[in-house]
Design an enzyme around this catalytic site. Structure first.
Site, PDB file in Angstrom:
ATOM      1  N   THR A  16      17.250 -12.713 -34.641  1.00  0.00           N
ATOM      2  CA  THR A  16      17.055 -12.332 -36.040  1.00  0.00           C
ATOM      3  C   THR A  16      17.816 -13.313 -36.937  1.00  0.00           C
ATOM      4  O   THR A  16      18.743 -13.977 -36.508  1.00  0.00           O
ATOM      5  CB  THR A  16      17.526 -10.897 -36.305  1.00  0.00           C
ATOM      6  OG1 THR A  16      18.962 -10.823 -36.174  1.00  0.00           O
ATOM      7  CG2 THR A  16      16.873  -9.917 -35.340  1.00  0.00           C
ATOM      8  N   GLY A  17      17.388 -13.386 -38.192  1.00  0.00           N
ATOM      9  CA  GLY A  17      18.001 -14.356 -39.103  1.00  0.00           C
ATOM     10  C   GLY A  17      17.802 -15.775 -38.625  1.00  0.00           C
ATOM     11  O   GLY A  17      18.710 -16.597 -38.686  1.00  0.00           O
ATOM     12  N   GLY A  23      21.307 -18.820 -36.779  1.00  0.00           N
ATOM     13  CA  GLY A  23      20.078 -18.395 -36.120  1.00  0.00           C
ATOM     14  C   GLY A  23      19.156 -19.555 -35.820  1.00  0.00           C
ATOM     15  O   GLY A  23      18.601 -19.660 -34.714  1.00  0.00           O
ATOM     16  N   TYR A 158      31.917  -7.235 -47.131  1.00  0.00           N
ATOM     17  CA  TYR A 158      31.449  -8.058 -46.015  1.00  0.00           C
ATOM     18  C   TYR A 158      32.376  -7.863 -44.814  1.00  0.00           C
ATOM     19  O   TYR A 158      31.913  -7.647 -43.684  1.00  0.00           O
ATOM     20  CB  TYR A 158      31.415  -9.532 -46.413  1.00  0.00           C
ATOM     21  CG  TYR A 158      31.090 -10.469 -45.279  1.00  0.00           C
ATOM     22  CD1 TYR A 158      29.773 -10.682 -44.889  1.00  0.00           C
ATOM     23  CD2 TYR A 158      32.096 -11.132 -44.577  1.00  0.00           C
ATOM     24  CE1 TYR A 158      29.462 -11.534 -43.836  1.00  0.00           C
ATOM     25  CE2 TYR A 158      31.803 -11.976 -43.526  1.00  0.00           C
ATOM     26  CZ  TYR A 158      30.485 -12.180 -43.162  1.00  0.00           C
ATOM     27  OH  TYR A 158      30.194 -13.023 -42.111  1.00  0.00           O
TER      28      TYR A 158
END
Length: 332
Positions: A16-17, A23, A158
């Site tokens: 993913t990403g 990624g 975050y």
């Protein structure tokens, strides 16, 4: 139960990403090792371009437009991998988003969206992937951060998402151990990495966001992820500085607290921020492995983890060289 993982050349890997940064670097490195790839992100244009380039080089690849904050998207991703390749052997929960701003200033909506991407994306990816991996075995790899161990001011939420990812991953690993499931669960914890992360992050401050030095190469993270895809590992840090930050945070928390002003200044450039579209609520301007950082270094600490034998040989050679120099000096 002893967990056995296939060589990369025999694997299908879901990432993913996958359209930028870590990624994309991981997809490119896995392709060179002969793996089949299933790439997920929100940017269909860049996904299609990436898959086309991989296929032109002889790699079998598939893309699925995916918002990891939506369980139905993640389930469609897994089903597409099963239908196209018959399954998958490694699932990499890499998608993530940055946000700079004081905790009291950021809206609840933006905080929740950050959690949807960073944390719930890992939860949805993990629980979806396990339905398949528990049957045939394989590797589940979650991207945490140095922020899983060290809370950064003005990247507070975050850091919170990355703390949550670590707690979730550790608890999940222990439950799978109790079941005797043939699945390796790894937490990857990068330090500051030279990707477009800061360019895509939402920024509530008045200054350009900045990743403090040292900044390590995204290719180092990719190498570590692929190591975990072949060899069961519990947790892996990228960058010796990040490892040290986690140690200091545990051993001297009060001292770390007193450096908060320095930590905030180190994350902001003196220049005013440029107004650009962030990727919190929509796909970003993807397609790049590296960001605009002026100096990106390779991590010797990570190299030692990935290839300990080579590191021992280098240390041994240096030791022999020093010994020979001393012997010559004494002989004179």
């Amino acid at each position: 139960m002893k967990i056995s993982l296939k060589p990369l050349s025999q694997q299908t890997i879901v990432i993913t990403g996958a359209t930028n940064g870590i990624g994309l670097a991981t997809a490119q490195a896995a392709a060179k090792r002969g793996a089949n790839l299933v790439l997920a992100a929100r940017n269909e244009e860049v996904l299609a371009k990436t898959v086309r380039e991989l296929e032109e080089s002889g790699v079998r690849a598939l893309y699925v437009v995916t918002d990891v904050g939506r369980r139905e998207d993640v389930e469609r991703l897994a089903q597409s991998a099963i239908e196209h390749f018959g399954g998958f052997d490694t699932w990499v929960n890499n998608a993530g988003q940055g946000l700079w701003g004081r905790l009291e200033e950021v809206t609840d909506e933006d905080h929740r969206r950050l959690f949807d991407i960073n944390f719930w994306g890992v939860v949805y990816g993990s629980t979806t992937a396990l339905r398949h991996l528990k049957k045939q075995g394989g590797a589940l790899i979650n991207l945490g951060s140095v922020a899983s161990d060290f809370a950064f001011p003005i990247q507070g939420m975050y850091s919170t998402t990355k703390h949550a990812i670590k707690g979730f991953t550790d608890a999940l690993r222990r439950e799978l151990n109790d079941e005797g499931a043939p699945v390796s669960v790894t937490l990857i914890q990068p330090a500051a990495i030279g990707t477009p992360f800061a360019l895509h992050a939402k920024n509530y401050t008045e200054n350009e966001a900045n990743l403090p030095q040292p900044i390590y190469a995204p290719e180092d993270v990719a190498r570590t992820i692929l190591l975990a895809a072949e060899q069961p590992r519990r947790a892996l840090h990228i960058g010796g500085a990040g490892k040290l930050m986690g140690i200091f945070s545990r051993l001297t928390p009060g001292l770390v607290d007193t450096t908060s002003s320095f930590m905030i200044k180190s994350q902001l450039k003196p220049e005013p921020k440029r107004h650009r579209q962030d990727s919190l609520w929509q796909a970003g301007q993807d397609g790049q492995v590296r960001g605009d950082q002026s100096f990106i270094r390779r991590s010797g600490y990570t190299a030692a983890i990935v290839n300990p034998l080579a590191s021992l040989l280098v240390v041994g050679a240096v030791g022999v060289g020093i010994g020979f120099a001393v012997w010559n000096k004494l002989k004179d």
